[in-house]
Design a protein around this motif. Structure first.
Motif, PDB file in Angstrom:
ATOM      1  N   GLY A  95       0.819  -1.199   0.000  1.00 50.96           N
ATOM      2  CA  GLY A  95       0.000   0.000   0.000  1.00 50.96           C
ATOM      3  C   GLY A  95       0.854   1.251   0.000  1.00 50.96           C
ATOM      4  N   GLY A  96       0.199   2.398  -0.013  1.00 56.94           N
ATOM      5  CA  GLY A  96       0.926   3.655   0.034  1.00 56.94           C
ATOM      6  C   GLY A  96       1.036   4.352  -1.302  1.00 56.94           C
ATOM      7  N   GLY A  97       0.582   3.702  -2.381  1.00 53.17           N
ATOM      8  CA  GLY A  97       0.563   4.341  -3.686  1.00 53.17           C
ATOM      9  C   GLY A  97      -0.869   4.687  -4.062  1.00 53.17           C
ATOM     10  N   VAL A  98      -1.223   4.441  -5.310  1.00 53.50           N
ATOM     11  CA  VAL A  98      -2.608   4.622  -5.738  1.00 53.50           C
ATOM     12  C   VAL A  98      -3.404   3.456  -5.160  1.00 53.50           C
ATOM     13  CG1 VAL A  98      -4.168   4.877  -7.683  1.00 53.50           C
ATOM     14  CG2 VAL A  98      -1.836   5.768  -7.842  1.00 53.50           C
ATOM     15  N   GLU A  99      -4.393   3.758  -4.355  1.00 60.64           N
ATOM     16  CA  GLU A  99      -5.071   2.701  -3.616  1.00 60.64           C
ATOM     17  C   GLU A  99      -6.498   3.098  -3.255  1.00 60.64           C
ATOM     18  OE1 GLU A  99      -3.059   2.094   0.136  1.00 60.64           O
ATOM     19  OE2 GLU A  99      -3.265   4.181   0.702  1.00 60.64           O
ATOM     20  N   TYR A 100      -7.220   2.115  -2.730  1.00 66.14           N
ATOM     21  CA  TYR A 100      -8.465   2.338  -2.016  1.00 66.14           C
ATOM     22  C   TYR A 100      -8.138   2.112  -0.544  1.00 66.14           C
ATOM     23  CZ  TYR A 100     -10.237   1.605  -6.717  1.00 66.14           C
ATOM     24  OH  TYR A 100     -10.444   1.699  -8.074  1.00 66.14           O
ATOM     25  N   TYR A 101      -8.760   2.876   0.331  1.00 64.38           N
ATOM     26  CA  TYR A 101      -8.388   2.781   1.743  1.00 64.38           C
ATOM     27  C   TYR A 101      -9.636   2.852   2.625  1.00 64.38           C
ATOM     28  CZ  TYR A 101      -6.402   3.883   6.318  1.00 64.38           C
ATOM     29  OH  TYR A 101      -6.096   3.861   7.647  1.00 64.38           O
ATOM     30  N   LEU A 102      -9.733   1.909   3.555  1.00 62.78           N
ATOM     31  CA  LEU A 102     -10.828   1.885   4.531  1.00 62.78           C
ATOM     32  C   LEU A 102     -10.248   2.112   5.920  1.00 62.78           C
ATOM     33  CD1 LEU A 102     -13.788   1.336   5.356  1.00 62.78           C
ATOM     34  CD2 LEU A 102     -13.195  -1.112   5.431  1.00 62.78           C
ATOM     35  N   HIS A 103     -10.789   3.087   6.616  1.00 65.36           N
ATOM     36  CA  HIS A 103     -10.335   3.431   7.964  1.00 65.36           C
ATOM     37  C   HIS A 103     -11.467   3.125   8.926  1.00 65.36           C
ATOM     38  CE1 HIS A 103      -7.716   5.762  10.715  1.00 65.36           C
ATOM     39  NE2 HIS A 103      -8.848   6.136  11.287  1.00 65.36           N
ATOM     40  N   ILE A 104     -11.215   2.237   9.888  1.00 56.26           N
ATOM     41  CA  ILE A 104     -12.231   1.835  10.857  1.00 56.26           C
ATOM     42  C   ILE A 104     -11.823   2.342  12.228  1.00 56.26           C
ATOM     43  CG2 ILE A 104     -13.427  -0.108  11.932  1.00 56.26           C
ATOM     44  CD1 ILE A 104     -12.775  -1.711   9.355  1.00 56.26           C
ATOM     45  N   GLN A 105     -12.536   3.342  12.704  1.00 58.16           N
ATOM     46  CA  GLN A 105     -12.256   3.959  14.001  1.00 58.16           C
ATOM     47  C   GLN A 105     -13.557   4.543  14.540  1.00 58.16           C
ATOM     48  OE1 GLN A 105      -9.336   7.074  13.852  1.00 58.16           O
ATOM     49  NE2 GLN A 105      -9.508   7.575  16.025  1.00 58.16           N
ATOM     50  N   PRO A 106     -13.972   4.161  15.713  1.00 57.63           N
ATOM     51  CA  PRO A 106     -15.241   4.667  16.241  1.00 57.63           C
ATOM     52  C   PRO A 106     -15.337   6.191  16.144  1.00 57.63           C
ATOM     53  CG  PRO A 106     -14.374   2.966  17.680  1.00 57.63           C
ATOM     54  CD  PRO A 106     -13.310   3.238  16.653  1.00 57.63           C
ATOM     55  N   GLY A 107     -16.380   6.645  15.463  1.00 56.96           N
ATOM     56  CA  GLY A 107     -16.605   8.078  15.315  1.00 56.96           C
ATOM     57  C   GLY A 107     -15.780   8.752  14.245  1.00 56.96           C
ATOM     58  N   ASN A 108     -14.879   8.016  13.595  1.00 57.95           N
ATOM     59  CA  ASN A 108     -13.983   8.644  12.622  1.00 57.95           C
ATOM     60  C   ASN A 108     -13.623   7.685  11.478  1.00 57.95           C
ATOM     61  OD1 ASN A 108     -12.440  10.858  11.684  1.00 57.95           O
ATOM     62  ND2 ASN A 108     -10.577  10.013  12.585  1.00 57.95           N
ATOM     63  N   SER A 109     -14.601   6.936  11.009  1.00 54.54           N
ATOM     64  CA  SER A 109     -14.356   5.961   9.949  1.00 54.54           C
ATOM     65  C   SER A 109     -14.628   6.581   8.585  1.00 54.54           C
ATOM     66  CB  SER A 109     -15.252   4.722  10.140  1.00 54.54           C
ATOM     67  OG  SER A 109     -14.985   4.093  11.377  1.00 54.54           O
ATOM     68  N   PHE A 110     -13.920   6.067   7.569  1.00 55.31           N
ATOM     69  CA  PHE A 110     -14.158   6.568   6.220  1.00 55.31           C
ATOM     70  C   PHE A 110     -13.634   5.573   5.183  1.00 55.31           C
ATOM     71  CE2 PHE A 110     -10.019   8.276   7.509  1.00 55.31           C
ATOM     72  CZ  PHE A 110      -9.221   8.010   6.412  1.00 55.31           C
ATOM     73  N   ILE A 111     -14.140   5.731   3.964  1.00 56.37           N
ATOM     74  CA  ILE A 111     -13.653   4.988   2.814  1.00 56.37           C
ATOM     75  C   ILE A 111     -13.173   6.002   1.789  1.00 56.37           C
ATOM     76  CG2 ILE A 111     -16.028   4.833   1.936  1.00 56.37           C
ATOM     77  CD1 ILE A 111     -13.166   2.384   1.154  1.00 56.37           C
ATOM     78  N   GLY A 112     -12.037   5.748   1.192  1.00 56.58           N
ATOM     79  CA  GLY A 112     -11.517   6.719   0.237  1.00 56.58           C
ATOM     80  C   GLY A 112     -10.584   6.069  -0.753  1.00 56.58           C
ATOM     81  N   GLY A 113      -9.915   6.907  -1.522  1.00 53.60           N
ATOM     82  CA  GLY A 113      -8.978   6.402  -2.501  1.00 53.60           C
ATOM     83  C   GLY A 113      -8.180   7.537  -3.112  1.00 53.60           C
ATOM     84  N   GLY A 114      -7.241   7.167  -3.967  1.00 50.92           N
ATOM     85  CA  GLY A 114      -6.346   8.147  -4.569  1.00 50.92           C
ATOM     86  C   GLY A 114      -4.911   7.863  -4.179  1.00 50.92           C
ATOM     87  N   TYR A 115      -4.132   8.931  -4.033  1.00 49.10           N
ATOM     88  CA  TYR A 115      -2.712   8.801  -3.665  1.00 49.10           C
ATOM     89  C   TYR A 115      -2.421   9.860  -2.610  1.00 49.10           C
ATOM     90  CZ  TYR A 115       2.215   7.564  -4.587  1.00 49.10           C
ATOM     91  OH  TYR A 115       3.506   7.100  -4.477  1.00 49.10           O
ATOM     92  N   TRP A 116      -2.162   9.394  -1.376  1.00 44.76           N
ATOM     93  CA  TRP A 116      -1.882  10.287  -0.260  1.00 44.76           C
ATOM     94  C   TRP A 116      -0.372  10.534  -0.177  1.00 44.76           C
ATOM     95  CZ3 TRP A 116       0.582   9.643   4.642  1.00 44.76           C
ATOM     96  CH2 TRP A 116       0.363  10.709   5.530  1.00 44.76           C
TER      97      TRP A 116
END
Length: 220
Positions: A95-116
């Motif tokens: 990971g760490g390049g062009v990707e899809y990313y799921l963040h699981i954290q109570p109150g702060n979860s999200f799904i995203g993608g791109g290049y961070w």
């Protein structure tokens, strides 16, 4: 879906981020991690149909990131993350390049993608692609549905100075100065624990897919 027990574990971990507590609750962690791995497997199956070039050796267990923090150079010495991160790279196994990313954290979860935060050579290539083909990117990020789901793409962190090789009158400077190229959509705790969450996540990945295609083309 993500079980309520998995979220409860993360909540408790955030309040008791030390090795003694973690050791005493290792069984809870193992169950929560298995829940995330099982969910990731369902998402990965769907994303493969969208991102046909994904590495065939990529599996769900490899996609779920370590919960252990690298504290060697950090003032924050908490040994564990208070979230589960899931990286679905569009190519390769890392990971760490062009990707899809799921963040699981109570109150702060999200799904995203791109290049961070691309590394310098990749950042240079993406800026060049924007300079040459900005219309293609604008068609994606200025789409009404994209904005509704992922917000204003241009509101990400930007350089304060001009990138080397670009002039102040460049009509696409607001995009060229970006440090990251991502879109993300917030997920509530209620959404996380509802049946059919994988369909929601896969659908969001399909919406972010055109952005990832643009970025991958920039790096090819």
């Amino acid at each position: 879906m993500i079980y309520q027990e998995s979220l409860e574990f993360l909540k408790d971990l955030a309040e008791n981020n030390n090795r003694e507590w973690f050791a005493a609750n290792k069984e809870r962690y193992d169950k929560a991690r298995e829940n995330v791995i099982d969910f990731t497997a369902k998402v990965l199956e769907g994303v493969r149909k969208i991102e046909v070039g994904m590495d065939e050796n990529l599996d769900a267990k490899k996609c779920v990131m370590r919960i252990y923090r690298d504290i060697r150079f950090s003032k924050n010495k908490a040994p564990y993350k208070n979230n589960f991160g899931v990286s679905l790279p569009t190519s390769g196994l890392k990971g760490g390049g062009v990707e899809y990313y799921l963040h699981i954290q109570p109150g702060n979860s999200f799904i995203g993608g791109g290049y961070w935060m691309p590394e310098a050579p990749h950042l240079k290539a993406i800026r060049q692609e924007i300079d040459y083909n900005a219309a293609d990117l604008k068609k994606i990020i200025d789409d009404e549905e994209f904005i509704k789901l992922f917000g204003d793409f241009r509101k990400q962190e930007q350089l304060k100075s001009l990138p080397k090789g670009y002039e102040a009158d460049n009509e696409n400077l607001d995009l060229i100065k970006l440090k990251s190229f991502v879109g993300w959509h917030k997920l509530t705790d209620k959404e996380l624990t509802q049946p059919g969450l994988e369909k929601t996540v896969i659908d969001m990945c399909s919406r972010i897919h055109p952005l990832n295609v643009f970025l991958k083309n920039a790096l090819s």
